[in-house]
Motif scaffolding. Structure first.
Motif, PDB file in Angstrom:
ATOM      1  N   LEU A   1       0.826  -1.205   0.000  1.00 28.98           N
ATOM      2  CA  LEU A   1       0.000   0.000   0.000  1.00 28.98           C
ATOM      3  C   LEU A   1       0.859   1.253   0.000  1.00 28.98           C
ATOM      4  CD1 LEU A   1      -0.862   1.416   3.303  1.00 28.98           C
ATOM      5  CD2 LEU A   1      -0.286  -0.986   3.401  1.00 28.98           C
ATOM      6  N   GLU A   2       0.245   2.318  -0.493  1.00 27.58           N
ATOM      7  CA  GLU A   2       0.844   3.641  -0.375  1.00 27.58           C
ATOM      8  C   GLU A   2      -0.259   4.530   0.146  1.00 27.58           C
ATOM      9  OE1 GLU A   2       2.529   4.828  -4.173  1.00 27.58           O
ATOM     10  OE2 GLU A   2       3.516   2.864  -4.193  1.00 27.58           O
ATOM     11  N   SER A   3       0.075   5.376   1.115  1.00 25.80           N
ATOM     12  CA  SER A   3      -1.002   6.161   1.688  1.00 25.80           C
ATOM     13  C   SER A   3      -0.468   7.427   2.323  1.00 25.80           C
ATOM     14  CB  SER A   3      -1.728   5.323   2.749  1.00 25.80           C
ATOM     15  OG  SER A   3      -2.749   6.078   3.338  1.00 25.80           O
ATOM     16  N   GLU A   4      -1.309   8.437   2.297  1.00 28.98           N
ATOM     17  CA  GLU A   4      -0.955   9.661   2.989  1.00 28.98           C
ATOM     18  C   GLU A   4      -2.145  10.053   3.853  1.00 28.98           C
ATOM     19  OE1 GLU A   4       1.090  13.865   1.831  1.00 28.98           O
ATOM     20  OE2 GLU A   4       1.245  12.123   0.523  1.00 28.98           O
ATOM     21  N   GLU A   5      -1.867  10.326   5.117  1.00 29.21           N
ATOM     22  CA  GLU A   5      -2.943  10.628   6.041  1.00 29.21           C
ATOM     23  C   GLU A   5      -3.730  11.839   5.542  1.00 29.21           C
ATOM     24  OE1 GLU A   5      -1.445  10.932   9.997  1.00 29.21           O
ATOM     25  OE2 GLU A   5      -3.452  10.715  10.863  1.00 29.21           O
ATOM     26  N   GLY A   6      -5.045  11.711   5.575  1.00 28.78           N
ATOM     27  CA  GLY A   6      -5.892  12.820   5.157  1.00 28.78           C
ATOM     28  C   GLY A   6      -6.065  12.946   3.652  1.00 28.78           C
ATOM     29  N   GLN A   7      -5.323  12.174   2.874  1.00 29.96           N
ATOM     30  CA  GLN A   7      -5.400  12.279   1.412  1.00 29.96           C
ATOM     31  C   GLN A   7      -6.063  11.052   0.784  1.00 29.96           C
ATOM     32  OE1 GLN A   7      -3.821  14.960  -0.458  1.00 29.96           O
ATOM     33  NE2 GLN A   7      -3.854  15.806   1.618  1.00 29.96           N
ATOM     34  N   GLY A   8      -5.728   9.877   1.302  1.00 26.91           N
ATOM     35  CA  GLY A   8      -6.267   8.654   0.726  1.00 26.91           C
ATOM     36  C   GLY A   8      -5.209   7.577   0.657  1.00 26.91           C
ATOM     37  N   SER A   9      -5.611   6.416   0.130  1.00 27.27           N
ATOM     38  CA  SER A   9      -4.694   5.273   0.078  1.00 27.27           C
ATOM     39  C   SER A   9      -4.828   4.560  -1.252  1.00 27.27           C
ATOM     40  CB  SER A   9      -5.040   4.249   1.161  1.00 27.27           C
ATOM     41  OG  SER A   9      -5.314   4.879   2.382  1.00 27.27           O
ATOM     42  N   THR A  10      -3.736   3.915  -1.648  1.00 24.85           N
ATOM     43  CA  THR A  10      -3.794   3.000  -2.789  1.00 24.85           C
ATOM     44  C   THR A  10      -3.304   1.643  -2.325  1.00 24.85           C
ATOM     45  OG1 THR A  10      -3.368   4.748  -4.385  1.00 24.85           O
ATOM     46  CG2 THR A  10      -2.927   2.500  -5.106  1.00 24.85           C
ATOM     47  N   PHE A  11      -4.155   0.637  -2.476  1.00 24.90           N
ATOM     48  CA  PHE A  11      -3.750  -0.750  -2.236  1.00 24.90           C
ATOM     49  C   PHE A  11      -3.523  -1.384  -3.599  1.00 24.90           C
ATOM     50  CE2 PHE A  11      -4.169  -1.667   2.282  1.00 24.90           C
ATOM     51  CZ  PHE A  11      -4.792  -0.504   2.717  1.00 24.90           C
ATOM     52  N   SER A  12      -2.342  -1.986  -3.780  1.00 25.32           N
ATOM     53  CA  SER A  12      -2.015  -2.594  -5.071  1.00 25.32           C
ATOM     54  C   SER A  12      -1.678  -4.058  -4.880  1.00 25.32           C
ATOM     55  CB  SER A  12      -0.782  -1.919  -5.679  1.00 25.32           C
ATOM     56  OG  SER A  12      -0.973  -0.536  -5.744  1.00 25.32           O
ATOM     57  N   PHE A  13      -2.015  -4.866  -5.888  1.00 19.30           N
ATOM     58  CA  PHE A  13      -1.549  -6.254  -5.868  1.00 19.30           C
ATOM     59  C   PHE A  13      -1.243  -6.712  -7.282  1.00 19.30           C
ATOM     60  CE2 PHE A  13      -6.190  -6.701  -6.241  1.00 19.30           C
ATOM     61  CZ  PHE A  13      -6.314  -7.662  -7.238  1.00 19.30           C
ATOM     62  N   THR A  14      -0.469  -7.793  -7.380  1.00 23.82           N
ATOM     63  CA  THR A  14      -0.151  -8.344  -8.692  1.00 23.82           C
ATOM     64  C   THR A  14      -0.636  -9.792  -8.772  1.00 23.82           C
ATOM     65  OG1 THR A  14       2.023  -9.037  -7.892  1.00 23.82           O
ATOM     66  CG2 THR A  14       1.917  -6.911  -8.996  1.00 23.82           C
ATOM     67  N   VAL A  15      -1.068 -10.180  -9.958  1.00 24.63           N
ATOM     68  CA  VAL A  15      -1.407 -11.597 -10.221  1.00 24.63           C
ATOM     69  C   VAL A  15      -0.820 -11.977 -11.581  1.00 24.63           C
ATOM     70  CG1 VAL A  15      -3.471 -12.264  -8.924  1.00 24.63           C
ATOM     71  CG2 VAL A  15      -3.707 -10.730 -10.870  1.00 24.63           C
ATOM     72  N   PRO A  16      -0.441 -13.242 -11.760  1.00 24.97           N
ATOM     73  CA  PRO A  16       0.186 -13.645 -13.011  1.00 24.97           C
ATOM     74  C   PRO A  16      -0.752 -13.450 -14.206  1.00 24.97           C
ATOM     75  CG  PRO A  16       0.411 -15.371 -11.357  1.00 24.97           C
ATOM     76  CD  PRO A  16      -0.512 -14.355 -10.790  1.00 24.97           C
ATOM     77  N   LEU A  17      -0.196 -12.912 -15.294  1.00 20.72           N
ATOM     78  CA  LEU A  17      -0.971 -12.766 -16.529  1.00 20.72           C
ATOM     79  C   LEU A  17      -1.177 -14.143 -17.142  1.00 20.72           C
ATOM     80  CD1 LEU A  17       0.543  -9.745 -18.467  1.00 20.72           C
ATOM     81  CD2 LEU A  17      -1.810  -9.995 -17.682  1.00 20.72           C
ATOM     82  N   SER A  18      -2.277 -14.274 -17.841  1.00 22.13           N
ATOM     83  CA  SER A  18      -2.547 -15.515 -18.556  1.00 22.13           C
ATOM     84  C   SER A  18      -1.628 -15.572 -19.772  1.00 22.13           C
ATOM     85  CB  SER A  18      -4.005 -15.446 -18.984  1.00 22.13           C
ATOM     86  OG  SER A  18      -4.429 -16.649 -19.442  1.00 22.13           O
ATOM     87  N   LEU A  19      -1.091 -16.760 -20.078  1.00 26.12           N
ATOM     88  CA  LEU A  19      -0.125 -16.833 -21.192  1.00 26.12           C
ATOM     89  C   LEU A  19      -0.808 -16.697 -22.552  1.00 26.12           C
ATOM     90  CD1 LEU A  19       2.157 -19.691 -19.843  1.00 26.12           C
ATOM     91  CD2 LEU A  19       2.604 -17.225 -19.869  1.00 26.12           C
TER      92      LEU A  19
END
Ligand SMILES: Nc1ncnc2c1ncn2[C@@H]1O[C@H](COP(=O)(O)OP(=O)(O)OP(=O)(O)O)[C@@H](O)[C@H]1O
Ligand SMILES: [Mg+2]
Length: 405
Positions: A387-405
């Motif tokens: 995650l990346e977040s700044e108090e009072g501004q908001g947050s971004t939660f990110s994740f990765t998953v394998p692409l289909s071949l």
């Protein structure tokens, strides 16, 4: 003759005092149930017994199948978080898979030495002794002692001592883990108690002959709400327990991430609408190879957090993009909100069981298990979540998953 007898006596005395020290240390280890302080005691003991500049413990991370730095006398805790060592192409990996100790006299010239860690730390490994951490049942990790003081060589006694320390340590670590597990059970029972108490109070009320008829519907609604909460809680507990034991079976298929994002957004649409929150979707659509039901569970968790911890009339931005990691192609999904954000000091705890940010915990209902479940699911797919977040501004939660071949 006399001199050599004295010498032998001195050596025996020295060995005896070292073994006395090992017994003392193992007594300390077996009575320490806090995993972090246990690990700290082990590295300190390794430095003391083997006379080295540094030592480190690497534990097997079941989710990623890699060895992860769990404690080290020369790495700061925050630097260790993301530091892993592959099983192939590293000395620690060799020790782990063979279950045998290994001495490296000249690390820079050894083809098996994994330079990745030295590069990141600007620590120069000259020589090292590594031993497996074995419980009677399995190997759980590796202890390494690095850079023998005064440029001496590692002796057979060093190997024997580190082996003894490592096996005592392995058993102590398994005990501490079991202890943590029983903490989890205590917390679980505690969480289940609240809805059960509410249900009991409701049934008692319903049974009162003097209760006005028009109150019935209200009480039954409370009972319905609390029952749903109980079901949600037990589902979360089961999920965490399954993920932790490594018993999750993934049903991998190829599916469109944008379709799944739209479908998941529908689940929380009403909740978002009630708060005046709009959801926007951007980025290119791609097919991923993953367990669709489980990734949907991750998305619903992240989306429901993005609603719960958002401001009224806020926005949720969903974005997707392809990224490369270690030569494999992944799809990265970002869930961004315009809400309260998360104070920097709490960010590292976000994926821990039952953790809730104290300032927002009272504003919204929750158990603090949602993100733990997300992390378990994503790591079972060999993806990452952060995650990346700044108090009072908001947050971004990110994740990765394998692409289909
Ligand atoms: N998008 C977000 N913005 C701000 N804080 C968040 C966000 N997502 C999670 N949090 C904080 O992290 C804590 C843990 O989140 P998590 O989803 O694990 O649990 P929860 O939402 O409290 O309960 P539940 O188990 O029902 O999901 C939350 O209590 C909240 O304090
Ligand atoms: Mg949540």
């Amino acid at each position: 003759m006399q001199a050599s007898n004295d010498e032998t006596q001195a050596q025996t005395d020295n060995l005896l005092s070292i073994y006395r020290r090992i017994i003392e240390i193992s007594q300390q280890l077996s009575t320490t149930y806090d995993l972090q302080s246990l690990l700290r005691k082990i590295v300190i003991a390794a430095n003391e017994l083997i006379h080295t500049e540094a030592s480190a413990i690497l534990l097997m991370d079941e989710a990623s199948g890699k060895l992860r730095f769990a404690m080290s006398s020369n790495i700061k805790p925050h630097e260790m978080d993301e530091m892993t060592v592959p099983l192939d192409g590293s000395i620690a990996g060799w020790i782990f898979t063979h279950g045998e100790p290994r001495v490296i006299e000249n690390a820079s010239q050894d083809p098996d030495h994994y330079q990745g860690v030295d590069d990141r730390l600007s620590f120069h490994t000259r020589n090292l002794l590594g031993v497996p951490m074995k419980t009677p049942a399995r190997v759980i990790g590796v202890v390494q002692a690095l850079n023998k003081i005064d440029n001496q060589r590692f002796t057979d006694d060093d190997i024997a001592m580190l082996r003894t320390l490592a096996s005592q340590a392995a058993v102590a670590i398994e005990n501490a883990r079991m202890f943590q597990q029983s903490d989890f059970i205590a917390e679980l029972v505690h969480e289940l108690r609240n809805p059960l108490v509410a249900l009991k109070a409701s049934t008692t009320l319903l049974l009162r002959p003097d209760l006005p008829g028009e109150k019935h519907a209200n009480i039954i609604r409370t009972m319905q709400f609390e029952t749903e909460r109980l079901i949600g809680l037990t589902d979360d507990f089961l999920n965490v327990a399954r993920l932790e034991s490594g018993r999750v079976q993934l049903e991998i298929s190829s599916f469109s991430m944008h379709h799944l994002l739209e479908e998941s957004a529908q689940v929380i649409e009403q909740q978002a609408h009630d708060k005046g929150i709009t959801i926007s979707l951007d980025g290119d659509d791609h097919h991923v190879a993953a367990d669709r039901g489980k990734i949907k569970q991750v998305l619903i968790n992240l989306l429901s957090n993005a609603v719960k911890y958002n401001i009224p009339q806020g926005t949720i931005y969903l974005n997707t993009g392809v990224m490369n990691e270690n030569g494999d192609r992944y799809l990265q999904v970002d869930v961004t909100d315009t809400g309260y954000g998360i104070p920097a000091e709490h960010q590292k705890n976000m994926f821990q069981k039952f953790f809730r940010v104290p300032t927002t915990a009272n504003m919204e209902r929750g158990t603090g298990l949602g993100l733990t479940v997300c992390k378990g699911i994503i790591e079972a797919h060999s993806g990452r979540i952060w995650l990346e977040s700044e108090e009072g501004q908001g947050s971004t939660f990110s994740f990765t998953v394998p692409l289909s071949l």
